[in-house]
Design an enzyme around this catalytic site. Structure first.
Site, PDB file in Angstrom:
ATOM      1  N   HIS A   1     -16.461  -5.480  19.852  1.00  0.00           N
ATOM      2  CA  HIS A   1     -16.014  -5.117  18.508  1.00  0.00           C
ATOM      3  C   HIS A   1     -17.176  -5.119  17.502  1.00  0.00           C
ATOM      4  O   HIS A   1     -17.145  -4.380  16.519  1.00  0.00           O
ATOM      5  CB  HIS A   1     -14.858  -6.018  18.072  1.00  0.00           C
ATOM      6  CG  HIS A   1     -13.633  -5.807  18.935  1.00  0.00           C
ATOM      7  ND1 HIS A   1     -12.699  -6.776  19.193  1.00  0.00           N
ATOM      8  CD2 HIS A   1     -13.213  -4.709  19.635  1.00  0.00           C
ATOM      9  CE1 HIS A   1     -11.756  -6.284  19.998  1.00  0.00           C
ATOM     10  NE2 HIS A   1     -12.059  -5.037  20.280  1.00  0.00           N
TER      11      HIS A   1
ATOM     12  N   HIS B   1      -8.001   3.033  26.088  1.00  0.00           N
ATOM     13  CA  HIS B   1      -7.308   1.850  26.607  1.00  0.00           C
ATOM     14  C   HIS B   1      -7.116   0.907  25.423  1.00  0.00           C
ATOM     15  O   HIS B   1      -7.937   0.021  25.184  1.00  0.00           O
ATOM     16  CB  HIS B   1      -8.137   1.177  27.703  1.00  0.00           C
ATOM     17  CG  HIS B   1      -8.350   2.038  28.911  1.00  0.00           C
ATOM     18  ND1 HIS B   1      -9.161   3.154  28.899  1.00  0.00           N
ATOM     19  CD2 HIS B   1      -7.835   1.948  30.158  1.00  0.00           C
ATOM     20  CE1 HIS B   1      -9.137   3.717  30.100  1.00  0.00           C
ATOM     21  NE2 HIS B   1      -8.344   3.010  30.880  1.00  0.00           N
TER      22      HIS B   1
ATOM     23  N   SER C   1      -9.097  -3.285  19.111  1.00  0.00           N
ATOM     24  CA  SER C   1      -9.865  -2.085  18.745  1.00  0.00           C
ATOM     25  C   SER C   1      -9.073  -1.089  17.883  1.00  0.00           C
ATOM     26  O   SER C   1      -9.653  -0.480  16.977  1.00  0.00           O
ATOM     27  CB  SER C   1     -10.430  -1.399  19.995  1.00  0.00           C
ATOM     28  OG  SER C   1      -9.419  -1.147  20.941  1.00  0.00           O
TER      29      SER C   1
ATOM     30  N   GLU D   1      -2.168   3.857  25.695  1.00  0.00           N
ATOM     31  CA  GLU D   1      -1.882   2.565  26.328  1.00  0.00           C
ATOM     32  C   GLU D   1      -0.797   2.786  27.368  1.00  0.00           C
ATOM     33  O   GLU D   1       0.226   3.402  27.091  1.00  0.00           O
ATOM     34  CB  GLU D   1      -1.442   1.533  25.268  1.00  0.00           C
ATOM     35  CG  GLU D   1      -0.969   0.218  25.821  1.00  0.00           C
ATOM     36  CD  GLU D   1      -1.949  -0.464  26.794  1.00  0.00           C
ATOM     37  OE1 GLU D   1      -3.127  -0.633  26.471  1.00  0.00           O
ATOM     38  OE2 GLU D   1      -1.498  -0.816  27.909  1.00  0.00           O
TER      39      GLU D   1
ATOM     40  N   GLY E   1      -5.140   7.067  29.680  1.00  0.00           N
ATOM     41  CA  GLY E   1      -6.179   7.372  28.696  1.00  0.00           C
ATOM     42  C   GLY E   1      -7.255   8.315  29.216  1.00  0.00           C
ATOM     43  O   GLY E   1      -7.785   9.133  28.464  1.00  0.00           O
TER      44      GLY E   1
ATOM     45  N   ASP F   1     -12.340   1.357  27.337  1.00  0.00           N
ATOM     46  CA  ASP F   1     -12.316  -0.099  27.536  1.00  0.00           C
ATOM     47  C   ASP F   1     -11.213  -0.484  28.528  1.00  0.00           C
ATOM     48  O   ASP F   1     -10.259  -1.178  28.175  1.00  0.00           O
ATOM     49  CB  ASP F   1     -12.082  -0.748  26.148  1.00  0.00           C
ATOM     50  CG  ASP F   1     -11.999  -2.252  26.211  1.00  0.00           C
ATOM     51  OD1 ASP F   1     -12.577  -2.847  27.136  1.00  0.00           O
ATOM     52  OD2 ASP F   1     -11.351  -2.841  25.317  1.00  0.00           O
TER      53      ASP F   1
END
Ligand code: SAM
Length: 314
Positions: free
Chosen positions: A19, A42, A111, A131, A160, A185
């Site tokens: 992050h 993700h 995120s 997701e 994704g 991610d």
């Protein structure tokens, strides 16, 4: 179906690295007027409680964001453990603090929330979230709905890696340019994720060579994990694009140094290290991370194996 739930890991050292880099990239990309499309392949649940049932959520934050806050944003009149906190680390602390009133660390922004908070309505920036876990997708939808961000944010219950394709290249902005950031991610719960990341990045670089691509991965003793940054480096080099590879290793915790009873299994280490590989990074990112990473490590570092790296090329 998946068993990975990011709630168990929210705010850990890997999130601190991921992050911090994400915020730095977004702050740079939103300096220009042209609209930015961000795709988070993700996304997770978006927002996590750190003060819930401690055995399930928040536990890993004690070795991550909570430790960072105690050292660098102490309550009351106590002085931070480090003078002259690096700009990018301060931006990360400020971001998390913005979601928590009165310095009490109760909520951790994932995120989607980190990104949305930096997008600009007037520039018509957009955020596309994917997701695939049914529970986390539902939680994400509910959390995003509370933002009342309208058409700025879209949540999709889709793979994704596949969904990403429909947003690259991104739409032309009012100023005539196309700009996109992709955060990839995955949970790497299935080992095919490693290959899917590199195939997907290869495809992205064909669809939209000037996009910024940020990939998080765990540094673990597994050939696929070891190979991933090497493959990404090769892809960036073949596409003639610059890259930046940062890693943070907090080292082993004290429990790993304990002498175990002969014949008993040694304590299982949790994740101690992770990396962020960025293709087409902001040109200022390497120098900025070279200041932030040693400070991160000074606070989060534990024992054997600790360290950081920031390599670049292109
Ligand atoms: N990016 C989030 C953050 O920084 O706050 C954390 C994401 S977590 C590491 C990975 C998420 O990806 C999990 O919530 C998992 O359910 C989801 N997931 C796994 N495979 C997926 C796929 N193929 N497409 C979309 N989501 C997926």
């Amino acid at each position: 179906m998946f068993s990975y739930r990011h709630a168990f890991h929210a705010g850990n050292h890997a999130d601190v690295l991921k992050h911090t880099v994400l915020i730095a990239i977004l702050k740079h990309l939103t300096e220009k007027d042209a609209a930015l499309t961000v795709v988070d392949t993700h996304a997770g649940a978006g927002l996590y409680r750190l003060d819930g049932d401690y055995s399930t959520t928040g536990a890993e934050a004690t070795d991550g964001v909570a430790k960072l806050f105690a050292a660098l944003a102490p309550a009351g009149s106590a002085k931070p453990a480090i003078e002259n906190i690096a700009d990018k680390l301060q931006d990360y602390i400020d971001m998390v603090a913005g979601f928590n009133a009165n310095g009490q660390l109760k909520v951790y922004p994932g995120s989607p929330f980190v990104t949305q908070s930096l997008l600009r309505e007037e520039a018509r920036d957009k955020l596309k979230l994917f997701e695939l876990h049914p529970t986390d997708h539902k939680a994400l939808e509910g959390n995003i709905a509370q933002l009342k961000a309208g058409r700025q944010v879209a949540v999709e219950y889709k793979d994704g890696f596949e969904g990403l394709k429909s947003y690259l290249p991104p739409p032309v902005s009012a100023t005539g340019s196309r700009r996109a950031l992709v955060l990839m991610d995955p949970s790497y719960e299935v080992k095919t994720d490693y290959a899917r990341v590199s195939t997907s990045i290869q495809d992205c670089l064909k669809r939209f060579p000037t996009g910024t691509y940020a990939v998080w991965y765990p540094v673990i003793p597994r050939p696929e994990a070891h190979d991933l940054p090497r493959r990404l480096k090769t892809l960036a080099t073949q596409a003639n694009k610059p890259w930046l590879h940062t890693t943070l290793n907090i080292g082993q915790g004290p429990e790993m140094d304990e002498v175990t009873v002969p014949g008993e299994r040694a304590p299982r280490p949790g994740l101690t290290a992770s990396g962020m590989f960025v293709i087409n990074p902001p040109h200022t990112l390497k120098a900025a991370m070279q200041k932030a990473l040693p400070q991160m490590l000074a606070v989060l570092g534990r024992g054997r194996g600790k360290g950081w790296t920031a390599d670049s090329g292109g």
